[in-house]
Design a protein around this motif. Structure first.
Motif, PDB file in Angstrom:
ATOM      1  N   GLY A 270       8.257   9.790  39.523  1.00 43.96           N
ATOM      2  CA  GLY A 270       8.143   8.910  38.356  1.00 43.96           C
ATOM      3  C   GLY A 270       6.740   8.423  38.048  1.00 43.96           C
ATOM      4  N   TYR A 271       5.715   9.223  38.383  1.00 46.04           N
ATOM      5  CA  TYR A 271       4.332   8.839  38.080  1.00 46.04           C
ATOM      6  C   TYR A 271       4.150   8.701  36.563  1.00 46.04           C
ATOM      7  N   PRO A 272       3.417   7.699  36.084  1.00 48.77           N
ATOM      8  CA  PRO A 272       2.709   6.630  36.818  1.00 48.77           C
ATOM      9  C   PRO A 272       3.636   5.431  37.051  1.00 48.77           C
ATOM     10  N   PHE A 273       3.389   4.712  38.158  1.00 52.10           N
ATOM     11  CA  PHE A 273       4.176   3.526  38.489  1.00 52.10           C
ATOM     12  C   PHE A 273       3.567   2.266  37.867  1.00 52.10           C
ATOM     13  N   TYR A 274       2.293   2.357  37.502  1.00 52.63           N
ATOM     14  CA  TYR A 274       1.617   1.289  36.748  1.00 52.63           C
ATOM     15  C   TYR A 274       0.918   1.962  35.574  1.00 52.63           C
ATOM     16  N   GLY A 275       0.809   1.237  34.464  1.00 51.36           N
ATOM     17  CA  GLY A 275       0.299   1.890  33.268  1.00 51.36           C
ATOM     18  C   GLY A 275       1.373   2.789  32.700  1.00 51.36           C
ATOM     19  N   GLU A 276       0.974   3.673  31.791  1.00 50.36           N
ATOM     20  CA  GLU A 276       1.980   4.544  31.181  1.00 50.36           C
ATOM     21  C   GLU A 276       1.351   5.811  30.634  1.00 50.36           C
ATOM     22  N   LEU A 277       2.188   6.836  30.525  1.00 51.35           N
ATOM     23  CA  LEU A 277       1.801   8.047  29.803  1.00 51.35           C
ATOM     24  C   LEU A 277       2.044   7.774  28.327  1.00 51.35           C
ATOM     25  N   ASP A 278       0.981   7.842  27.536  1.00 50.29           N
ATOM     26  CA  ASP A 278       1.118   7.608  26.091  1.00 50.29           C
ATOM     27  C   ASP A 278       1.396   8.956  25.424  1.00 50.29           C
ATOM     28  N   THR A 279       2.628   9.153  24.981  1.00 55.41           N
ATOM     29  CA  THR A 279       3.008  10.448  24.412  1.00 55.41           C
ATOM     30  C   THR A 279       3.626  10.274  23.032  1.00 55.41           C
ATOM     31  N   GLU A 280       3.672  11.372  22.318  1.00 59.92           N
ATOM     32  CA  GLU A 280       4.355  11.418  21.015  1.00 59.92           C
ATOM     33  C   GLU A 280       5.284  12.624  21.022  1.00 59.92           C
ATOM     34  N   PRO A 281       6.614  12.483  21.030  1.00 61.03           N
ATOM     35  CA  PRO A 281       7.334  11.203  20.952  1.00 61.03           C
ATOM     36  C   PRO A 281       7.255  10.423  22.270  1.00 61.03           C
ATOM     37  N   ILE A 282       7.542   9.137  22.200  1.00 69.97           N
ATOM     38  CA  ILE A 282       7.437   8.249  23.357  1.00 69.97           C
ATOM     39  C   ILE A 282       8.367   8.698  24.487  1.00 69.97           C
ATOM     40  N   SER A 283       9.536   9.188  24.139  1.00 69.81           N
ATOM     41  CA  SER A 283      10.532   9.568  25.153  1.00 69.81           C
ATOM     42  C   SER A 283      10.079  10.760  25.994  1.00 69.81           C
TER      43      SER A 283
ATOM     44  N   LEU B 132       6.447  27.631  28.890  1.00 69.63           N
ATOM     45  CA  LEU B 132       7.151  26.349  28.833  1.00 69.63           C
ATOM     46  C   LEU B 132       7.182  25.838  27.400  1.00 69.63           C
ATOM     47  N   PRO B 133       8.273  25.165  27.026  1.00 68.40           N
ATOM     48  CA  PRO B 133       8.282  24.502  25.718  1.00 68.40           C
ATOM     49  C   PRO B 133       7.393  23.251  25.747  1.00 68.40           C
ATOM     50  N   ILE B 134       6.767  22.930  24.630  1.00 66.18           N
ATOM     51  CA  ILE B 134       5.955  21.710  24.545  1.00 66.18           C
ATOM     52  C   ILE B 134       6.889  20.541  24.242  1.00 66.18           C
ATOM     53  N   SER B 135       6.986  19.618  25.209  1.00 67.32           N
ATOM     54  CA  SER B 135       7.893  18.477  25.051  1.00 67.32           C
ATOM     55  C   SER B 135       7.262  17.335  24.264  1.00 67.32           C
ATOM     56  N   GLY B 136       5.929  17.254  24.281  1.00 66.79           N
ATOM     57  CA  GLY B 136       5.290  16.161  23.565  1.00 66.79           C
ATOM     58  C   GLY B 136       3.771  16.273  23.610  1.00 66.79           C
ATOM     59  N   ALA B 137       3.120  15.488  22.739  1.00 71.83           N
ATOM     60  CA  ALA B 137       1.656  15.407  22.706  1.00 71.83           C
ATOM     61  C   ALA B 137       1.215  14.286  23.647  1.00 71.83           C
ATOM     62  N   LEU B 138       0.252  14.584  24.508  1.00 69.42           N
ATOM     63  CA  LEU B 138      -0.224  13.621  25.502  1.00 69.42           C
ATOM     64  C   LEU B 138      -1.469  12.910  24.952  1.00 69.42           C
ATOM     65  N   LYS B 139      -1.327  11.628  24.635  1.00 72.68           N
ATOM     66  CA  LYS B 139      -2.445  10.862  24.061  1.00 72.68           C
ATOM     67  C   LYS B 139      -3.373  10.300  25.135  1.00 72.68           C
ATOM     68  N   SER B 140      -2.810   9.829  26.234  1.00 70.39           N
ATOM     69  CA  SER B 140      -3.652   9.305  27.311  1.00 70.39           C
ATOM     70  C   SER B 140      -2.897   9.332  28.637  1.00 70.39           C
ATOM     71  N   VAL B 141      -3.690   9.486  29.719  1.00 69.16           N
ATOM     72  CA  VAL B 141      -3.166   9.493  31.089  1.00 69.16           C
ATOM     73  C   VAL B 141      -3.941   8.424  31.856  1.00 69.16           C
ATOM     74  N   PRO B 142      -3.310   7.671  32.756  1.00 73.18           N
ATOM     75  CA  PRO B 142      -4.058   6.667  33.530  1.00 73.18           C
ATOM     76  C   PRO B 142      -5.301   7.239  34.184  1.00 73.18           C
ATOM     77  N   GLY B 143      -6.432   6.538  33.971  1.00 76.68           N
ATOM     78  CA  GLY B 143      -7.673   6.908  34.648  1.00 76.68           C
ATOM     79  C   GLY B 143      -8.519   7.953  33.968  1.00 76.68           C
ATOM     80  N   SER B 144      -8.090   8.501  32.814  1.00 73.04           N
ATOM     81  CA  SER B 144      -8.880   9.543  32.149  1.00 73.04           C
ATOM     82  C   SER B 144      -9.630   8.957  30.964  1.00 73.04           C
ATOM     83  N   SER B 145     -10.815   9.524  30.680  1.00 77.08           N
ATOM     84  CA  SER B 145     -11.611   9.100  29.530  1.00 77.08           C
ATOM     85  C   SER B 145     -11.844  10.294  28.619  1.00 77.08           C
TER      86      SER B 145
END
Length: 832
Positions: free
Chosen positions: A105-118, A154-167
């Protein structure tokens, strides 16, 4: 009395105050943002890591490491990450990405910002991938489209906007793609030479002491080629990195403040000279030395306090723009809050700096005689030598204390003070030498207006030295930064030659090499380099096992040498980026005994070895004894493959290895076409287009130089304010000169030309001095720091010198308009 006299001289005092406002604003804004940054890193450290602590390794955990993981209750999540090419079947595109195979269940703090959110929660169950949002825009991808990673689609499940710790900067070369860990095997990318990293994420119990955990487990894991990172240690390291940048910018802002203080000293000097008659009258009426001194000291304190308040407010407003400027470099969003420390510091700086730099001219009131009411004493005593020395030492001591507070290192603080003294001394020395040469070799044959404008540069109450300091230092800072950026880009640029590689193909297995070459050469593209690479680790240095060195607190061997997995190669000659500095080059192994290897100078320094010292390597389970045969200086800045350790031929040919090929592709279109074809045929091969890397380097350097130039520009603005203050302060002196010239028959146009020429000389000399000094400093940087050839750009000569000269001329003429319009009768009446 101080209040009454201050009201009468309000405009002048406001200009004195303006000299330090910008410097204080710059220091407070940087300091306040640095405090907010530290606070954000501390509060968001868990969100930056996504867990309480991590155990990571470059290989699957061995029995001991796995035992430690199990003793901690097992990992709450894990990943394997590596760089690889990804293909997009929808449009036949290909892109180098960083694959992160996740489980749990990573991340346990912060969040994966995706579109769609689910998608952040469902992609592992769906067996899909989260693809970087920017990549999806570039390749016109949508949710539901496919991505091919190695042999897996693999099918693309969503767009990844941000991951914890990345710039933004860190993801520019290889954007992240998240996929389920259980589908990694299907890709077929976990092969010999693959640059893998396994990470195990843990959520700690509330009672767990992370510092103790780190102190106990980290040395054990280091011995097993693994590592433990807690969110607290990681946040401290990150805070130190950003703190060092903040210190550097603070020093630039402090230089602007020092320039403003030099302006204050000069302006107060002229102001007090004009007030000496008032001081003499006060003393005739019974005022004591202390009373007259404190009247004007109170004015300076009030000016410094008000300047500190305004500068602090400007600094607090200015810091609001910093998150926007630095957002590409920060791995998190900064929330700004009010910090007391920078505010108090700004107020204290305003008062202390004003008083310190005004004390020397203020001493003129102490030695003013009441007799000056009755007669003018041209050479009256202003102050004693002892008082001058004590005040100058006080100024230097304060600058040292403030620098030490910023840098937290007395050697660096002394170096900064020494550099400031040296630079100021050179600029002041040039200004003094210029005025003396002008006096000695005065152009008596020139016309009246030209001669008079020259005379203004060394007339009584002239501001030549102060203006040259302000203009020269500001130009010097900006010009040096520009030349340095050019040097760094020149080191990174690609040679425009068909025999210079601009594409690197990595992770090629031995059985693929021939087929890959046959896919490239028919297109008319050359194979420039065919480099075999073998991975190995250090087993012992000078016959001491690395575990023994780790446990020895007195050992000077750098820790990275003990933990690093080296990628080495073998060849029979040096390349252009290498230079032999010590020992003898061995091209081919002859006979038995230890193998003579060549190491880079940084390895020799960090491993504390010299020619003849033995080093034993672990080559995938086989121990290999070597001896240092030669040491090389390697230019790591060049855009080509360099190696810190080289073996001679005849040793590693049969060792498990992978290969790197380089070629030169003439156009970006041809590069894209070749990448698409190779990804289809060889999905495990990673491709680096050096043109894209160079573009990123240029972008990063441009952003960094913009931030630094933004701070350096405060020096130019301070110089402008000092210029305005100087013109305003000596306005009455100029009005008298103008009236006398008119009385002697000079016309308005002549006086205008005299003023214009004076400021033209100041502008051209100040900016010219700054650029010439920056040429010298840049040459020294090129020789001793970057070890590169320095070819100066014409931009500072064609833009900075004319631009700053025009600016000085415009300000000088604008502020002198009142002088030109003043009627002679008003001045004569005032004299009467």
């Amino acid at each position: 009395m101080a209040w009454r006299d201050g009201k009468a001289s309000g405009r002048r005092l406001l200009l004195f105050m303006a000299s330090i406002i910008l410097g204080i604003g710059a220091v407070v804004s940087i300091q306040s943002f640095s405090e907010n940054l530290k606070e954000n890193i501390a509060t968001q450290s868990k969100a930056l890591m996504g867990a309480d602590f991590i155990i990571d390794s470059r290989q699957l955990p061995n029995e001991r490491v796995q035992g430690i993981i199990d003793s901690l209750g097992g990992a709450d999540a894990m990943e394997v990450n590596f760089a690889s090419m990804a293909a997009f079947p929808k449009n036949d595109g290909a892109k180098l990405v960083r694959i992160r195979g996740m489980e749990g269940g990573y991340p346990f703090y912060g969040e994966l910002d995706t579109e769609p959110i689910s998608a952040a929660k469902t992609y592992q169950e769906e067996g899909g991938a989260l693809v970087d949002a920017t990549v999806m825009l570039q390749y016109n991808l949508k949710v539901g489209d496919s991505i091919k990673i190695g042999n897996a689609i693999l099918p693309i499940s969503g767009a990844l906007k941000s991951v914890p710790g990345s710039s933004a900067i860190s993801t520019s070369v290889a954007p992240p793609v998240l996929m389920p860990f259980d589908r990694i095997e299907e890709t077929g990318l976990l092969q010999v030479g693959s640059r893998l990293e396994y990470q195990y994420f843990f959520v700690a119990e509330p009672t767990t002491d992370l510092e103790v955990l780190d102190a106990v487990l980290d040395p054990i894991l280091d011995a097993e080629d693994a590592d433990l990172d807690t969110h607290t240690v990681t946040s401290q390291q990150m805070g130190e990195r950003y703190g060092n940048v903040g210190k550097f910018l603070n020093l630039i802002a402090f230089i602007a403040l020092l320039l403003g203080c030099v302006g204050i000293a000069s302006s107060v000097h002229i102001y007090i000279r004009e007030k000496l008659a008032t001081v003499a009258i006060l003393k005739c009426m019974g005022a004591s030395r202390k009373q007259t001194f404190f009247i004007f000291l109170l004015q300076i304190i009030g000016m410094g306090l008000l300047g500190g308040i305004i500068g602090t407010l400007i600094g607090l407003l200015l810091q609001q723009s910093f998150p926007l400027i630095l957002q590409d470099f920060l791995p998190f969003e900064v929330s700004l809050s009010f910090a007391w420390q920078p505010v108090i510091m700004g107020l204290l700086l305003g008062v202390l700096m004003s008083v310190l730099f005004a004390l020397l001219p203020l001493m003129g009131t102490w030695y003013t005689s009441p007799l000056q009411v009755l007669r003018v004493q041209e050479n009256s005593k202003n102050t004693t030598r002892k008082a001058k020395v004590l005040m100058l030492l006080g100024i230097l001591f304060f600058i040292f204390l403030f620098s030490y507070w910023l840098l937290e290192n007395w050697v660096s603080a002394l170096g900064f003070v020494g550099t400031i003294l040296f630079t100021f001394s050179i600029l002041a020395g040039i200004a003094i030498a210029f005025m003396r040469l002008l006096k000695k070799y005065f152009p008596t044959s020139w016309g009246f207006t030209s001669r008079q404008s020259m005379l203004n540069l060394f007339r009584p109450n002239n501001q030549t030295m102060v203006l040259l300091l302000a203009i020269g230092l500001g130009t010097f800072l900006i010009s040096t930064l520009y030349f340095t950026k050019d040097m760094l880009l020149a080191k990174a640029e690609l040679e425009d030659s068909a025999q210079s590689p601009n594409m690197i193909l990595l992770d090629i297995q031995s059985e693929q090499k021939e087929a890959l070459v046959n896919s490239i050469t028919p297109k008319g593209l050359p194979i420039i380099n065919n480099i075999p690479i073998i991975t190995m680790r250090v087993h012992s240095i000078k016959e001491r096992p690395i575990n023994e060195i780790r446990s020895d607190s007195t050992a000077n061997v750098n820790e990275w040498i003990l933990n690093h997995e080296f990628r080495v190669t073998y060849r029979d000659s040096l390349i252009a980026s290498e230079k032999l500095v010590e020992g003898e080059w061995t091209s081919k192994r002859v006979g038995d005994g230890p193998i003579a290897i060549s190491i880079s100078d940084n390895i020799a320094r960090d491993a504390q070895v010299k020619i003849g010292d033995p080093i034993t390597f672990n080559v995938q389970g086989v121990l290999m004894e070597t001896v240092v045969g030669s040491i090389r200086a390697v230019d790591w800045g060049r855009m080509q493959l360099n190696f810190s350790i080289l073996f001679p031929t005849g040793v590693l040919e049969k060792a498990p290895q992978f290969h790197v090929l380089t070629t030169n592709v003439p156009t970006a279109e041809a590069s894209a076409s070749l990448q698409r074809e190779l990804v289809k045929k060889f999905p495990n091969v990673s491709i680096l287009d050096l043109r894209q890397i160079l573009s990123l380097v240029q972008s990063v350097l441009t952003k960094i130089s913009w931030v630094i130039n933004f701070m350096a520009f405060f020096s130019i603005l301070t110089g402008i304010i000092v210029l305005i203050g100087s013109v305003r302060t000596s306005k009455y002196q100029r009005i008298r000169e103008s009236v006398l010239l008119r009385t002697l028959g000079a016309k308005g146009k002549q006086i205008l030309k005299i003023t214009a020429l004076e400021y033209f000389y100041l502008g051209i000399l100040g900016s010219g001095m700054g650029v010439v000094l920056s040429l010298i400093s840049s040459q020294l940087l090129a020789s001793f720091v970057f070890e590169a050839s320095f070819v100066p750009s014409w931009v500072p000569f064609l833009v900075l010198i004319p631009g700053i000269t025009a600016l000085v001329l415009a300000i000088g003429l604008t502020n002198s308009s009142g002088v030109l319009k003043s009627p002679p009768l008003a001045v004569l009446r005032r004299e009467g």
